[in-house]
Write a protein that holds these residues in place. Sequence first.
Motif, PDB file in Angstrom:
ATOM      1  N   TYR A 136       0.841  -1.189   0.000  1.00 38.01           N
ATOM      2  CA  TYR A 136       0.000   0.000   0.000  1.00 38.01           C
ATOM      3  C   TYR A 136       0.880   1.244   0.000  1.00 38.01           C
ATOM      4  O   TYR A 136       1.970   1.255   0.597  1.00 38.01           O
ATOM      5  CB  TYR A 136      -0.931   0.014   1.219  1.00 38.01           C
ATOM      6  CG  TYR A 136      -1.863  -1.173   1.246  1.00 38.01           C
ATOM      7  CD1 TYR A 136      -2.982  -1.232   0.422  1.00 38.01           C
ATOM      8  CD2 TYR A 136      -1.615  -2.255   2.093  1.00 38.01           C
ATOM      9  CE1 TYR A 136      -3.829  -2.315   0.433  1.00 38.01           C
ATOM     10  CE2 TYR A 136      -2.461  -3.344   2.116  1.00 38.01           C
ATOM     11  CZ  TYR A 136      -3.563  -3.376   1.287  1.00 38.01           C
ATOM     12  OH  TYR A 136      -4.397  -4.464   1.295  1.00 38.01           O
ATOM     13  N   ARG A 138       0.927   5.393   0.672  1.00 44.11           N
ATOM     14  CA  ARG A 138       0.221   6.479   1.348  1.00 44.11           C
ATOM     15  C   ARG A 138       1.049   7.758   1.241  1.00 44.11           C
ATOM     16  O   ARG A 138       2.185   7.753   0.756  1.00 44.11           O
ATOM     17  CB  ARG A 138      -0.016   6.135   2.821  1.00 44.11           C
ATOM     18  CG  ARG A 138      -0.627   4.751   3.055  1.00 44.11           C
ATOM     19  CD  ARG A 138      -2.057   4.682   2.584  1.00 44.11           C
ATOM     20  NE  ARG A 138      -2.941   5.393   3.490  1.00 44.11           N
ATOM     21  CZ  ARG A 138      -4.244   5.519   3.296  1.00 44.11           C
ATOM     22  NH1 ARG A 138      -4.801   5.015   2.211  1.00 44.11           N
ATOM     23  NH2 ARG A 138      -5.001   6.170   4.172  1.00 44.11           N
ATOM     24  N   GLU A 146      -0.900   6.972  10.909  1.00 38.84           N
ATOM     25  CA  GLU A 146      -2.058   6.163  10.538  1.00 38.84           C
ATOM     26  C   GLU A 146      -1.921   4.729  11.056  1.00 38.84           C
ATOM     27  O   GLU A 146      -0.821   4.178  11.110  1.00 38.84           O
ATOM     28  CB  GLU A 146      -2.240   6.151   9.016  1.00 38.84           C
ATOM     29  CG  GLU A 146      -2.540   7.530   8.429  1.00 38.84           C
ATOM     30  CD  GLU A 146      -2.844   7.458   6.941  1.00 38.84           C
ATOM     31  OE1 GLU A 146      -3.381   6.424   6.502  1.00 38.84           O
ATOM     32  OE2 GLU A 146      -2.551   8.432   6.225  1.00 38.84           O
ATOM     33  N   TYR A 151      -6.096   1.490   6.845  1.00 39.98           N
ATOM     34  CA  TYR A 151      -6.012   1.473   5.393  1.00 39.98           C
ATOM     35  C   TYR A 151      -5.961   0.060   4.823  1.00 39.98           C
ATOM     36  O   TYR A 151      -6.100  -0.135   3.624  1.00 39.98           O
ATOM     37  CB  TYR A 151      -4.812   2.293   4.890  1.00 39.98           C
ATOM     38  CG  TYR A 151      -3.476   2.020   5.523  1.00 39.98           C
ATOM     39  CD1 TYR A 151      -2.963   2.902   6.472  1.00 39.98           C
ATOM     40  CD2 TYR A 151      -2.717   0.915   5.179  1.00 39.98           C
ATOM     41  CE1 TYR A 151      -1.734   2.680   7.062  1.00 39.98           C
ATOM     42  CE2 TYR A 151      -1.482   0.700   5.760  1.00 39.98           C
ATOM     43  CZ  TYR A 151      -1.001   1.579   6.702  1.00 39.98           C
ATOM     44  OH  TYR A 151       0.216   1.344   7.287  1.00 39.98           O
ATOM     45  N   GLN A 155      -9.522  -3.156   1.739  1.00 35.44           N
ATOM     46  CA  GLN A 155      -8.677  -3.156   0.544  1.00 35.44           C
ATOM     47  C   GLN A 155      -8.345  -4.599   0.132  1.00 35.44           C
ATOM     48  O   GLN A 155      -8.129  -5.458   0.993  1.00 35.44           O
ATOM     49  CB  GLN A 155      -7.381  -2.391   0.809  1.00 35.44           C
ATOM     50  CG  GLN A 155      -7.596  -0.922   1.137  1.00 35.44           C
ATOM     51  CD  GLN A 155      -8.246  -0.178  -0.014  1.00 35.44           C
ATOM     52  OE1 GLN A 155      -7.876  -0.354  -1.167  1.00 35.44           O
ATOM     53  NE2 GLN A 155      -9.240   0.644   0.303  1.00 35.44           N
TER      54      GLN A 155
END
Length: 257
Positions: A136, A138, A146, A151, A155
């Motif tokens: 991922y 970001r 985070e 997140y 996903q």
Amino acid sequence: MLCDETVYLLIHLTGVFLITKEDFFRRKAQREAAKKDSWLRRAADPIALLTLALVVVAVFQLVIIRRQTEILTSTDETQRLTLEASKSTQSAALFVKSIWWRAVASPAPQKWWALIEWENSGTTPTKEATLHVACYFRRPGAEFTEDPYAYRNGQPWMAIVQALLGSRQTKFGGQCIISNETFLQVQQGRLSMFVMAEANYKDIFDNMHRTRFCEFVHSVQGNVMSGDPGLTVASSACPRFNCIDDQCKKQDFTIGG
């Protein structure tokens, strides 16, 4: 003449009283003797003696049974704990050993692989192991602000692999595919990159296990655009999403915490 009759009557009544009194005490003594004799007869009765003996034996047996039950209960608990300890030492245990970074072979490498190397540190093989991998990207600094669960939630995984790992075996299972341009942004600090993996599997005792892994890339050294074979990538553990079994269950209920 009247006086003589009166005296005679008194003498007669006195005699009757004495005889009655004597008879009363005699009868009382007889009743007490009869009671004592009856008790002795009952005590000497074979049936009564047998009943008493059976009662004593029954009480003794109850004491023995209770003691044996306590011993068996203690033995069962000891055996259970021994079995659980034996299972825990023989159970399969998967974890991520390392991440291998390799340029995808082509006439002009335009992508990179982040290959996950798994290891089974247990003494028995896995059963029905499913390995998940994803990368991922970001905004810069996301690794400090985070929660990885935030997140990751919702996903899709980039790779899902079915695998079997034997005792003490290592094996690649799942990978991310990253374009040169995206990897260059990570190298330049314009993106934060996270490599996440999860293994769900059974041990030989059919107990379910889960292992999660998360690291963020904080340094890329080498020529990303040319597929540099000497490229080195440094990464560190995420604040969460690194857990096994019950630890992962607890983290599932604290997303964002």
